[in-house]
Write a protein that holds these residues in place. Sequence first.
Motif, mmCIF file in Angstrom:
data_model
loop_
_atom_site.group_PDB
_atom_site.id
_atom_site.type_symbol
_atom_site.label_atom_id
_atom_site.label_comp_id
_atom_site.label_asym_id
_atom_site.label_seq_id
_atom_site.Cartn_x
_atom_site.Cartn_y
_atom_site.Cartn_z
ATOM 1 N N PHE A 155 0.824 -1.201 0.000
ATOM 2 C CA PHE A 155 0.000 0.000 0.000
ATOM 3 C C PHE A 155 0.863 1.257 0.000
ATOM 4 O O PHE A 155 0.594 2.216 -0.731
ATOM 5 C CB PHE A 155 -0.925 -0.017 1.218
ATOM 6 C CG PHE A 155 -1.831 1.171 1.305
ATOM 7 C CD1 PHE A 155 -2.837 1.370 0.367
ATOM 8 C CD2 PHE A 155 -1.683 2.101 2.327
ATOM 9 C CE1 PHE A 155 -3.676 2.468 0.450
ATOM 10 C CE2 PHE A 155 -2.516 3.206 2.410
ATOM 11 C CZ PHE A 155 -3.518 3.389 1.472
ATOM 12 N N CYS A 156 1.912 1.224 0.807
ATOM 13 C CA CYS A 156 2.834 2.371 0.883
ATOM 14 C C CYS A 156 3.500 2.615 -0.462
ATOM 15 O O CYS A 156 3.638 3.769 -0.906
ATOM 16 C CB CYS A 156 3.879 2.095 1.960
ATOM 17 S SG CYS A 156 4.985 3.475 2.302
ATOM 18 N N ARG A 157 3.904 1.542 -1.126
ATOM 19 C CA ARG A 157 4.537 1.674 -2.438
ATOM 20 C C ARG A 157 3.550 2.236 -3.454
ATOM 21 O O ARG A 157 3.894 3.105 -4.272
ATOM 22 C CB ARG A 157 5.067 0.325 -2.900
ATOM 23 C CG ARG A 157 5.838 0.393 -4.221
ATOM 24 C CD ARG A 157 6.350 -0.969 -4.639
ATOM 25 N NE ARG A 157 7.327 -1.480 -3.696
ATOM 26 C CZ ARG A 157 7.155 -2.573 -2.946
ATOM 27 N NH1 ARG A 157 6.028 -3.268 -3.047
ATOM 28 N NH2 ARG A 157 8.088 -2.975 -2.113
ATOM 29 N N GLY A 158 2.326 1.768 -3.425
ATOM 30 C CA GLY A 158 1.326 2.267 -4.361
ATOM 31 C C GLY A 158 1.071 3.757 -4.198
ATOM 32 O O GLY A 158 1.068 4.509 -5.181
ATOM 33 N N ILE A 159 0.884 4.213 -2.958
ATOM 34 C CA ILE A 159 0.647 5.638 -2.695
ATOM 35 C C ILE A 159 1.858 6.459 -3.110
ATOM 36 O O ILE A 159 1.737 7.500 -3.774
ATOM 37 C CB ILE A 159 0.322 5.870 -1.212
ATOM 38 C CG1 ILE A 159 -0.977 5.165 -0.812
ATOM 39 C CG2 ILE A 159 0.245 7.363 -0.902
ATOM 40 C CD1 ILE A 159 -2.204 5.702 -1.508
ATOM 41 N N SER A 160 3.047 6.002 -2.724
ATOM 42 C CA SER A 160 4.270 6.744 -3.024
ATOM 43 C C SER A 160 4.507 6.849 -4.524
ATOM 44 O O SER A 160 4.832 7.933 -5.041
ATOM 45 C CB SER A 160 5.473 6.065 -2.355
ATOM 46 O OG SER A 160 6.689 6.672 -2.745
ATOM 47 N N TYR A 161 4.329 5.732 -5.235
ATOM 48 C CA TYR A 161 4.608 5.723 -6.669
ATOM 49 C C TYR A 161 3.636 6.626 -7.440
ATOM 50 O O TYR A 161 4.037 7.325 -8.375
ATOM 51 C CB TYR A 161 4.533 4.296 -7.208
ATOM 52 C CG TYR A 161 5.821 3.503 -7.033
ATOM 53 C CD1 TYR A 161 6.779 3.901 -6.100
ATOM 54 C CD2 TYR A 161 6.078 2.357 -7.772
ATOM 55 C CE1 TYR A 161 7.941 3.174 -5.929
ATOM 56 C CE2 TYR A 161 7.241 1.629 -7.610
ATOM 57 C CZ TYR A 161 8.166 2.045 -6.691
ATOM 58 O OH TYR A 161 9.331 1.344 -6.535
ATOM 59 N N VAL A 162 2.379 6.618 -7.059
ATOM 60 C CA VAL A 162 1.413 7.480 -7.747
ATOM 61 C C VAL A 162 1.696 8.947 -7.448
ATOM 62 O O VAL A 162 1.637 9.799 -8.348
ATOM 63 C CB VAL A 162 -0.033 7.109 -7.355
ATOM 64 C CG1 VAL A 162 -1.019 8.134 -7.910
ATOM 65 C CG2 VAL A 162 -0.382 5.721 -7.885
ATOM 66 N N CYS A 163 2.029 9.265 -6.208
ATOM 67 C CA CYS A 163 2.380 10.651 -5.862
ATOM 68 C C CYS A 163 3.646 11.096 -6.590
ATOM 69 O O CYS A 163 3.741 12.244 -7.043
ATOM 70 C CB CYS A 163 2.563 10.781 -4.353
ATOM 71 S SG CYS A 163 1.015 10.775 -3.429
ATOM 72 N N LEU A 164 4.619 10.210 -6.679
ATOM 73 C CA LEU A 164 5.834 10.532 -7.427
ATOM 74 C C LEU A 164 5.512 10.792 -8.891
ATOM 75 O O LEU A 164 6.069 11.711 -9.504
ATOM 76 C CB LEU A 164 6.847 9.389 -7.313
ATOM 77 C CG LEU A 164 7.718 9.352 -6.063
ATOM 78 C CD1 LEU A 164 8.492 8.039 -5.998
ATOM 79 C CD2 LEU A 164 8.680 10.531 -6.040
ATOM 80 N N TYR A 165 4.620 9.991 -9.443
ATOM 81 C CA TYR A 165 4.229 10.182 -10.838
ATOM 82 C C TYR A 165 3.595 11.552 -11.041
ATOM 83 O O TYR A 165 3.918 12.270 -11.990
ATOM 84 C CB TYR A 165 3.264 9.086 -11.274
ATOM 85 C CG TYR A 165 2.768 9.257 -12.690
ATOM 86 C CD1 TYR A 165 3.523 8.802 -13.760
ATOM 87 C CD2 TYR A 165 1.563 9.902 -12.959
ATOM 88 C CE1 TYR A 165 3.093 8.981 -15.071
ATOM 89 C CE2 TYR A 165 1.125 10.084 -14.259
ATOM 90 C CZ TYR A 165 1.897 9.621 -15.308
ATOM 91 O OH TYR A 165 1.484 9.817 -16.606
#
Length: 441
Positions: free
Chosen positions: A160-170
Amino acid sequence: MDIILIFGIILIGLLGFYLNGKHVLNPCVIACSVFMISALFSIYSKEKWGYELHAITVFVIISSLNIFMFGTCMGTYTANLHFRKNTQFSQIRIPPCSFIIFLTIILLGFAFFNYQTVYKIAKAVHPEVDSLGNILKYARIGILNYGYNNTRLDAYSTYFCRGISYVCLYIFIYDKVVHQNKLLKNCYLLLPSIPLIIKMILSTGRTQFIYFAVYILVVFGVLFFQKKGISRKTFLKMIGAGLLTLILFLTVFSILQVLREGSSKNIGDVIAYYTGMSIPSLDDFLVNGREETFLIGDHTLFPVYDLLRKLGIDLPKLYAPYDFVYFNGTKGNVYTAFRRYIEDYTLLGNYIILLILGFVASYSYNFIYKKRGQHLFLIIYAMFIYPVFEISIEERVFMNLISTGTVYNLIAIAIAYWIFFKQPFSMGKYTTLKFPKKEEL
């Protein structure tokens, strides 16, 4: 032999670069680049390690890269037939700062629980741990040697943390490259990456940092080329961005090495060990061979066998790490992706796998490059293209991507994408979208 290997890698890389539309991010160019790094570092340490590179190793590496290049060319050609370039970017909303801070606090809580788990594992192995370096060191020993594991909460919260972080980074990178806003504007979008980085450190490994760096580089590179087009100027800028990413990664890698191992080795020797040892190790395997086994895919299909065991089928527990090989007292057990393919499926099978992987990777790259505004597909591509970046060190397609972990990652990305792109409570205002001029397309 070293000169022939270097020359062959350069030739295939240049040929693949031109045949794939001069895209420096094409999987063929990436594969040749990482093999070049491994080859150069193996030459750097050749006198120290005292190995001799044989002709069969040069042949296997060059022929395998050549087959992979042919697969990427097929993928590029097919994609060019199917897709026309989309000349318009789509606008995306920037989520409000308060919402990002709220999510970050939740993710930091998950990171704290993860730390407690790692600390307990380290204490169980060595009761007198007194520093972060020792915590990471003994936790890794406990996980690898004594069967300790993180909790399910730690595992699922990491997805979940990776998903949130990756979308925000995008969204952050898109805002800078496409919206062309100032670097520090909306920098709060980087906050969810803090708990993810903490969790990556607590994983006690280093590969997660490779995946993180690859994701950022690929998202930036694809959006940058979509915005500016393919030219000598953009090519040089992308090369600079790639070198900067490599330097930053190796710096973080070295810091983690010293922190976890307390290593006093020369940093160059440490980096050479992890990037260049695969070449002489592969040479040792091809020249001396190994004892044959009787299970199909028992050096690649670990997730499949683990799943079958969970379903009640009586199968032996497979151990992913390879045997160590020694060169003047220096030991290593990474052999490039090619050893696993050859050992499980023969040399011909290795060629067939690389041909298919080259086709799929290149076709996917050309799809997300030509179809601008495919946010979710670009995020997924950048997230899962890391096996190409690791091909000179280890196999990751069968060992990592064909697993339940990939399903969990996809679910996490889908949830994060739904939150930030589909739900009004997380959406902010549109920012001004500056379209490229015709000559830039």
